[in-house]
Design a protein around this motif. Sequence first.
Motif, PDB file in Angstrom:
ATOM      1  N   GLU A 244       0.829  -1.208   0.000  1.00  0.00           N
ATOM      2  CA  GLU A 244       0.000   0.000   0.000  1.00  0.00           C
ATOM      3  C   GLU A 244       0.863   1.258   0.000  1.00  0.00           C
ATOM      4  O   GLU A 244       0.588   2.217  -0.733  1.00  0.00           O
ATOM      5  CB  GLU A 244      -0.910  -0.004   1.237  1.00  0.00           C
ATOM      6  CG  GLU A 244      -2.002  -1.065   1.212  1.00  0.00           C
ATOM      7  CD  GLU A 244      -2.746  -1.143   2.543  1.00  0.00           C
ATOM      8  OE1 GLU A 244      -2.458  -0.297   3.428  1.00  0.00           O
ATOM      9  OE2 GLU A 244      -3.594  -2.043   2.701  1.00  0.00           O
ATOM     10  N   ALA A 245       1.928   1.245   0.808  1.00  0.00           N
ATOM     11  CA  ALA A 245       2.783   2.419   0.923  1.00  0.00           C
ATOM     12  C   ALA A 245       3.519   2.704  -0.384  1.00  0.00           C
ATOM     13  O   ALA A 245       3.614   3.863  -0.821  1.00  0.00           O
ATOM     14  CB  ALA A 245       3.784   2.224   2.059  1.00  0.00           C
ATOM     15  N   GLN A 250       4.124   5.753  -5.490  1.00  0.00           N
ATOM     16  CA  GLN A 250       4.169   5.812  -6.951  1.00  0.00           C
ATOM     17  C   GLN A 250       3.099   6.763  -7.498  1.00  0.00           C
ATOM     18  O   GLN A 250       3.351   7.534  -8.426  1.00  0.00           O
ATOM     19  CB  GLN A 250       3.977   4.415  -7.540  1.00  0.00           C
ATOM     20  CG  GLN A 250       4.066   4.388  -9.066  1.00  0.00           C
ATOM     21  CD  GLN A 250       3.918   2.983  -9.631  1.00  0.00           C
ATOM     22  OE1 GLN A 250       3.861   2.005  -8.889  1.00  0.00           O
ATOM     23  NE2 GLN A 250       3.849   2.875 -10.944  1.00  0.00           N
ATOM     24  N   GLN A 251       1.927   6.699  -6.905  1.00  0.00           N
ATOM     25  CA  GLN A 251       0.845   7.582  -7.358  1.00  0.00           C
ATOM     26  C   GLN A 251       1.197   9.053  -7.110  1.00  0.00           C
ATOM     27  O   GLN A 251       0.903   9.924  -7.932  1.00  0.00           O
ATOM     28  CB  GLN A 251      -0.451   7.221  -6.645  1.00  0.00           C
ATOM     29  CG  GLN A 251      -1.662   7.999  -7.146  1.00  0.00           C
ATOM     30  CD  GLN A 251      -2.958   7.509  -6.516  1.00  0.00           C
ATOM     31  OE1 GLN A 251      -2.934   6.705  -5.593  1.00  0.00           O
ATOM     32  NE2 GLN A 251      -4.080   7.985  -7.012  1.00  0.00           N
ATOM     33  N   GLU A 252       1.866   9.297  -5.988  1.00  0.00           N
ATOM     34  CA  GLU A 252       2.195  10.674  -5.627  1.00  0.00           C
ATOM     35  C   GLU A 252       3.362  11.226  -6.444  1.00  0.00           C
ATOM     36  O   GLU A 252       3.363  12.402  -6.821  1.00  0.00           O
ATOM     37  CB  GLU A 252       2.550  10.731  -4.136  1.00  0.00           C
ATOM     38  CG  GLU A 252       2.912  12.115  -3.634  1.00  0.00           C
ATOM     39  CD  GLU A 252       3.277  12.106  -2.154  1.00  0.00           C
ATOM     40  OE1 GLU A 252       3.936  13.068  -1.710  1.00  0.00           O
ATOM     41  OE2 GLU A 252       2.918  11.142  -1.456  1.00  0.00           O
ATOM     42  N   LEU A 257       9.402   2.202  -7.343  1.00  0.00           N
ATOM     43  CA  LEU A 257      10.622   1.736  -6.692  1.00  0.00           C
ATOM     44  C   LEU A 257      10.474   0.282  -6.275  1.00  0.00           C
ATOM     45  O   LEU A 257       9.384  -0.173  -5.933  1.00  0.00           O
ATOM     46  CB  LEU A 257      10.926   2.576  -5.447  1.00  0.00           C
ATOM     47  CG  LEU A 257      11.194   4.067  -5.645  1.00  0.00           C
ATOM     48  CD1 LEU A 257      11.411   4.742  -4.293  1.00  0.00           C
ATOM     49  CD2 LEU A 257      12.403   4.291  -6.548  1.00  0.00           C
ATOM     50  N   GLN A 258      11.600  -0.439  -6.291  1.00  0.00           N
ATOM     51  CA  GLN A 258      11.632  -1.776  -5.708  1.00  0.00           C
ATOM     52  C   GLN A 258      11.832  -1.656  -4.201  1.00  0.00           C
ATOM     53  O   GLN A 258      12.393  -0.669  -3.717  1.00  0.00           O
ATOM     54  CB  GLN A 258      12.791  -2.592  -6.282  1.00  0.00           C
ATOM     55  CG  GLN A 258      12.583  -3.161  -7.664  1.00  0.00           C
ATOM     56  CD  GLN A 258      13.711  -4.116  -8.030  1.00  0.00           C
ATOM     57  OE1 GLN A 258      14.850  -3.948  -7.612  1.00  0.00           O
ATOM     58  NE2 GLN A 258      13.395  -5.118  -8.825  1.00  0.00           N
ATOM     59  N   VAL A 259      11.400  -2.674  -3.477  1.00  0.00           N
ATOM     60  CA  VAL A 259      11.732  -2.778  -2.067  1.00  0.00           C
ATOM     61  C   VAL A 259      12.605  -4.018  -1.890  1.00  0.00           C
ATOM     62  O   VAL A 259      12.307  -5.080  -2.445  1.00  0.00           O
ATOM     63  CB  VAL A 259      10.468  -2.849  -1.175  1.00  0.00           C
ATOM     64  CG1 VAL A 259       9.582  -4.044  -1.513  1.00  0.00           C
ATOM     65  CG2 VAL A 259      10.860  -2.896   0.312  1.00  0.00           C
ATOM     66  N   TRP A 260      13.695  -3.840  -1.162  1.00  0.00           N
ATOM     67  CA  TRP A 260      14.608  -4.954  -0.894  1.00  0.00           C
ATOM     68  C   TRP A 260      14.542  -5.310   0.589  1.00  0.00           C
ATOM     69  O   TRP A 260      14.357  -4.440   1.452  1.00  0.00           O
ATOM     70  CB  TRP A 260      16.045  -4.573  -1.244  1.00  0.00           C
ATOM     71  CG  TRP A 260      16.313  -4.409  -2.714  1.00  0.00           C
ATOM     72  CD1 TRP A 260      15.405  -4.386  -3.734  1.00  0.00           C
ATOM     73  CD2 TRP A 260      17.597  -4.224  -3.329  1.00  0.00           C
ATOM     74  NE1 TRP A 260      16.038  -4.202  -4.949  1.00  0.00           N
ATOM     75  CE2 TRP A 260      17.384  -4.096  -4.729  1.00  0.00           C
ATOM     76  CE3 TRP A 260      18.904  -4.148  -2.851  1.00  0.00           C
ATOM     77  CZ2 TRP A 260      18.433  -3.909  -5.630  1.00  0.00           C
ATOM     78  CZ3 TRP A 260      19.940  -3.954  -3.746  1.00  0.00           C
ATOM     79  CH2 TRP A 260      19.719  -3.838  -5.114  1.00  0.00           C
ATOM     80  N   PHE A 261      14.673  -6.599   0.869  1.00  0.00           N
ATOM     81  CA  PHE A 261      14.765  -7.089   2.238  1.00  0.00           C
ATOM     82  C   PHE A 261      15.966  -8.018   2.349  1.00  0.00           C
ATOM     83  O   PHE A 261      16.396  -8.615   1.363  1.00  0.00           O
ATOM     84  CB  PHE A 261      13.493  -7.854   2.649  1.00  0.00           C
ATOM     85  CG  PHE A 261      12.280  -6.989   2.826  1.00  0.00           C
ATOM     86  CD1 PHE A 261      12.089  -6.260   3.991  1.00  0.00           C
ATOM     87  CD2 PHE A 261      11.313  -6.917   1.835  1.00  0.00           C
ATOM     88  CE1 PHE A 261      10.962  -5.458   4.161  1.00  0.00           C
ATOM     89  CE2 PHE A 261      10.183  -6.128   1.988  1.00  0.00           C
ATOM     90  CZ  PHE A 261      10.013  -5.395   3.158  1.00  0.00           C
TER      91      PHE A 261
END
Length: 401
Positions: A244-245, A250-252, A257-261
């Motif tokens: 959601e975040a 992206q909408q804003e 972006l990718q998220v890495w863990f």
Amino acid sequence: MSYLSDETLVQLAQEYGTPLYVYNANQISEQYNKLQSAFKKVNARFFYACKALSNINVLKYIESLGASLDCVSIHEVQLGLKAGFAPDRILFTPNCVDFAEVDEGKKLGVNINIDNISILEQFGSKYKGSYPICIRFNPHIMGGGNYKISTGHIDSKFGISIHQLRHIERVVKTTGLNIEGIHMHTGSDIKDVNVFLQGLEVMFELATHFPNLKFIDLGSGFKVPYQDGDVQTDIDLLGEKVAEAFAAYQQETGKELQVWFEPGKFLVSESGYFIVKANVIKQTTATVFVGVNSGFNHLIRPMFYDAYHRIRNISNPKGSDRIYTVVGNICETDTFAWDRTLNEVREGDFLVFYNAGAYGFEMSSNFNSRLKPAEVMMLDGDAKLIRRRDTFEDLLRNQVI
């Protein structure tokens, strides 16, 4: 969860001897599948933090699952390459190292994560914007279940303070550095998903300062259960909230972006079993000790982190319950567990420590000139020796006589 049975563990102890580390590859696969499922709604990559367990056979297996690799030393990077990870699937996040080690990582072509302004300046002066990098920030967020494994607070040695952003911007502007990623890691054993979400808010704010950004790395710290009733990280909830975040961001901004863990313990902890033999039953005026053929030279977590490991007597599962203090054979106070209820333990019985896959063998030593144990990996019911037990000659191998 595909746990190994008592009978299987006893057979392995009899075949390979004790002390013995056993890793169930099927459990590693199940944990990796849980991650993929939890974060299916967001563009996520998972880098196994190999400091948790770096046996090359385990690395090869994790590579086969499709995971990437998180490394904290140049030798872990070399291990990863040897195990078959492509350079672009390796993230190198050292701290307090000489620039030469960072430079070597660049020459090997891996993703570089820098957490020191001095190193940032040196890298920028030498390479300008020709090689993209990531910056590790300290978000000043207290996370983790133990102060020794909390890495995002104000007194931590890790990362560049978010309050030094202006300094970083000056370095980037002066040298032309190409910043493609920003990173944070607050610690291990994080129970509350809000710790990640709080950090993500900080990362999104920082992201606006780096126009070439491609990913945000949230580190890891997912908590796994060590005993009945343990709270663990709700990765399904976290996956929903992170998706959601990132969708809102992206909408804003119009940027995806990718998220890495960087899961380490989450992938391998529950896959690991540490089997020892009861050498002696020692009764004192206050306590009944079970003295086993190991010590903190093989499993230091209970002494170093006050960590809890569930213990079972797998040789006498139907024995009457009794209360024991389980100790090692090292010439130090090396207590694994105080006042633990176990099925009656007899000299010669096998005990198993659960959740021994992460930071078990990896933190072992030859203290007291004791030999390191063997390691075995189980895959689909088949056992494979992946490290032979030390011999006396191994103690002398690098000594100059």
